[in-house]
Scaffold this active site. Structure first.
Site, mmCIF file in Angstrom:
data_model
loop_
_atom_site.group_PDB
_atom_site.id
_atom_site.type_symbol
_atom_site.label_atom_id
_atom_site.label_comp_id
_atom_site.label_asym_id
_atom_site.label_seq_id
_atom_site.Cartn_x
_atom_site.Cartn_y
_atom_site.Cartn_z
ATOM 1 N N THR A 213 -51.694 -32.960 65.706
ATOM 2 C CA THR A 213 -53.108 -33.402 65.386
ATOM 3 C C THR A 213 -53.359 -32.818 64.183
ATOM 4 O OG1 THR A 213 -53.983 -33.479 67.663
ATOM 5 C CG2 THR A 213 -55.578 -33.522 65.782
ATOM 6 N N LYS B 14 -60.368 -26.736 64.896
ATOM 7 C CA LYS B 14 -59.457 -27.107 63.728
ATOM 8 C C LYS B 14 -59.618 -28.714 63.538
ATOM 9 C CE LYS B 14 -55.239 -28.421 65.146
ATOM 10 N NZ LYS B 14 -54.637 -29.514 65.744
ATOM 11 N N LYS C 89 -57.555 -40.396 66.254
ATOM 12 C CA LYS C 89 -57.846 -39.140 67.029
ATOM 13 C C LYS C 89 -59.143 -38.397 66.505
ATOM 14 C CE LYS C 89 -56.562 -35.386 69.089
ATOM 15 N NZ LYS C 89 -56.141 -35.200 70.636
HETATM 16 N N1 LIG Z 1 -53.121 -28.353 73.851
HETATM 17 C C1 LIG Z 1 -53.687 -29.449 74.121
HETATM 18 O O1 LIG Z 1 -54.397 -29.715 75.198
HETATM 19 C C2 LIG Z 1 -53.473 -30.404 73.122
HETATM 20 C C3 LIG Z 1 -54.021 -31.803 73.173
HETATM 21 C C4 LIG Z 1 -54.007 -32.857 72.340
HETATM 22 C C5 LIG Z 1 -53.597 -32.504 71.099
HETATM 23 N N2 LIG Z 1 -52.864 -31.280 70.839
HETATM 24 C C6 LIG Z 1 -52.352 -30.799 69.409
HETATM 25 O O2 LIG Z 1 -51.173 -30.693 69.706
HETATM 26 C C7 LIG Z 1 -50.525 -29.939 68.631
HETATM 27 C C8 LIG Z 1 -49.626 -28.750 69.395
HETATM 28 O O3 LIG Z 1 -50.622 -28.149 70.608
HETATM 29 P P1 LIG Z 1 -50.060 -27.130 71.524
HETATM 30 O O4 LIG Z 1 -51.214 -26.877 72.498
HETATM 31 O O5 LIG Z 1 -48.757 -27.575 71.956
HETATM 32 O O6 LIG Z 1 -49.823 -25.827 70.686
HETATM 33 P P2 LIG Z 1 -49.266 -24.301 70.974
HETATM 34 O O7 LIG Z 1 -48.989 -24.285 72.405
HETATM 35 O O8 LIG Z 1 -50.020 -23.394 70.220
HETATM 36 O O9 LIG Z 1 -47.562 -24.519 70.297
HETATM 37 C C9 LIG Z 1 -47.554 -24.721 68.942
HETATM 38 C C10 LIG Z 1 -46.104 -25.073 68.602
HETATM 39 O O10 LIG Z 1 -46.200 -25.222 67.266
HETATM 40 C C11 LIG Z 1 -45.108 -24.155 66.660
HETATM 41 N N3 LIG Z 1 -45.348 -23.876 65.339
HETATM 42 C C12 LIG Z 1 -46.845 -23.234 65.025
HETATM 43 N N4 LIG Z 1 -46.965 -22.969 63.754
HETATM 44 C C13 LIG Z 1 -45.416 -23.193 63.341
HETATM 45 C C14 LIG Z 1 -45.109 -23.011 61.925
HETATM 46 N N5 LIG Z 1 -45.667 -22.423 60.838
HETATM 47 N N6 LIG Z 1 -43.681 -23.184 61.776
HETATM 48 C C15 LIG Z 1 -42.938 -23.508 63.041
HETATM 49 N N7 LIG Z 1 -43.383 -23.789 64.233
HETATM 50 C C16 LIG Z 1 -44.714 -23.636 64.327
HETATM 51 C C17 LIG Z 1 -45.242 -22.976 67.742
HETATM 52 O O11 LIG Z 1 -43.943 -22.191 67.761
HETATM 53 P P3 LIG Z 1 -44.043 -21.007 68.360
HETATM 54 O O12 LIG Z 1 -43.399 -21.173 69.888
HETATM 55 O O13 LIG Z 1 -42.821 -20.096 67.762
HETATM 56 O O14 LIG Z 1 -45.421 -20.243 68.425
HETATM 57 C C18 LIG Z 1 -45.172 -23.858 69.013
HETATM 58 O O15 LIG Z 1 -43.856 -24.485 69.246
HETATM 59 C C19 LIG Z 1 -51.791 -29.220 67.827
HETATM 60 O O16 LIG Z 1 -51.819 -30.009 66.794
HETATM 61 C C20 LIG Z 1 -53.034 -29.538 69.062
HETATM 62 O O17 LIG Z 1 -54.025 -29.612 68.222
HETATM 63 C C21 LIG Z 1 -52.982 -30.371 71.834
#
Ligand SMILES: NC(=O)c1ccc[n+]([C@@H]2O[C@H](COP(=O)([O-])OP(=O)(O)OC[C@H]3O[C@@H](n4cnc5c(N)ncnc54)[C@H](OP(=O)(O)O)[C@@H]3O)[C@@H](O)[C@H]2O)c1
Length: 289
Positions: free
Chosen positions: A98, A241, A173
């Site tokens: 997102t 965010k 979104k």
């Molecule tokens: N969680 C939800 O319910 C949900 C629902 C809809 C949309 N989203 C969206 O989906 C996206 C991911 O969400 P998530 O919940 O999966 O987040 P998360 O669990 O915090 O995972 C983030 C991922 O991105 C990687 N990452 C973050 N910053 C990075 C960087 N600078 N360089 C390389 N890798 C990086 C992290 O690596 P590490 O493992 O090394 O930290 C991890 O693999 C976001 O944009 C969020 O808004 C989430």
């Protein structure tokens, strides 16, 4: 079967990549910044993991990414170890992060200069949707490119739609998050009101959820909200965010988002209460403080 790369194995990316391997039957190579997660994923699903985004993307027909925000996306796409450095001409980059619509347009242009196709494809459905392979995917991009990518995306989705040119998936979104912000505040106020009135919240919701006030949030969140549990689902820091992205876009397009701006401030107060990682229904905690 396609050769696929997946970059970013967080709460969402880890199971999404798993569905591409297991349900889609694709040949999947993953990369994650914290490499232990990538090794674990490869063990669990029998796929491969690469030492850099460039190497993961090399030779892949489709490269997916799901990282945190605009800056995180840029850090895995650009540079000598980035995705673009590894991708072949004619391959497709699908961004499930997102992020802003501006970033989507920037990536579409940079991809096009390299002969790469680009689709912005943020998702809705949360952790459960990702784990069940039942996400809603909102896409922006070219119709023909979307037509090629859709059957691959379907491995982790129950609904995939093309909303318009690059950036349209992210704008869709944003509409989704604007709807949720006001709705969760309304639901929180109603539950706080019902609690103060001495009503049986379960009983009330079993009736009003069948009428015009019914919503996904009401059905799925009223019970935990009534119990004061906020430790599941989409985190407040991620919502802030997303609302920041909505408010910045509204500044550009002239839309008025008074309630969204207010709810963003309420979430800032939730964060100040220590609720950064609470889920978005914690707006109720603020009312019951
Ligand atoms: N969680 C939800 O319910 C949900 C629902 C809809 C949309 N989203 C969206 O989906 C996206 C991911 O969400 P998530 O919940 O999966 O987040 P998360 O669990 O915090 O995972 C983030 C991922 O991105 C990687 N990452 C973050 N910053 C990075 C960087 N600078 N360089 C390389 N890798 C990086 C992290 O690596 P590490 O493992 O090394 O930290 C991890 O693999 C976001 O944009 C969020 O808004 C989430």
């Amino acid at each position: 079967m396609a050769k696929v790369a997946f970059i970013g194995l967080g709460v969402m990316g880890y199971p999404m990549a798993g569905h591409l391997k297991e349900k889609g039957g694709h040949d999947v190579t993953v990369w994650n910044r914290t490499s232990e997660k990538a090794a674990k994923w490869a063990d669990q699903y029998g796929g491969k993991h690469a030492p850099s985004p460039r190497e993961a993307a090399s030779g892949a027909g489709f490269v997916f990414m799901c990282v945190g925000n605009d800056d995180d996306v840029r850090s895995v796409v650009y540079g000598e170890d980035g995705i673009f450095a590894g991708m072949d001409k004619g391959a497709t980059l699908v961004d499930n992060t997102t992020a802003s619509a501006e970033l989507a347009r920037e990536l579409a242009e940079a991809a096009s200069e390299k002969g790469i196709k680009f689709i912005d494809a943020p998702v809705s459905g949360g952790q459960a949707g990702a784990e069940n392979g039942a996400l809603t995917v909102m896409c922006g991009g070219d119709q023909a490119d979307f037509g090629e990518a859709k059957p691959v995306i379907e491995a982790y989705a129950k609904m995939v739609g093309l909303m318009g040119p690059a950036g349209s998936g992210q704008l869709t979104k944003m509409m989704n998050q604007i709807c949720i912000a006001g709705l969760v505040q309304g639901l929180s106020e109603a539950i706080a009101f019902g609690q103060k009135s001495g009503l049986d919240i379960e009983k009330v919701v079993s009736v009003i959820s069948k009428g015009a006030a019914g919503s996904w949030q009401m059905e799925n969140r009223h019970k935990t909200m009534n119990e004061g549990h906020y430790d599941h689902g989409f985190a407040v820091e991620w919502m802030r965010k997303d609302l920041g992205i909505c408010l910045a876009e509204a500044k550009r397009n002239g839309a008025r988002l008074p309630v969204t701006a207010l709810v963003d401030q309420f979430y800032a107060e939730v964060e100040a209460m220590g609720g950064k990682r609470w889920d978005t229904s914690s707006l109720l905690a603020l009312l019951n403080r």
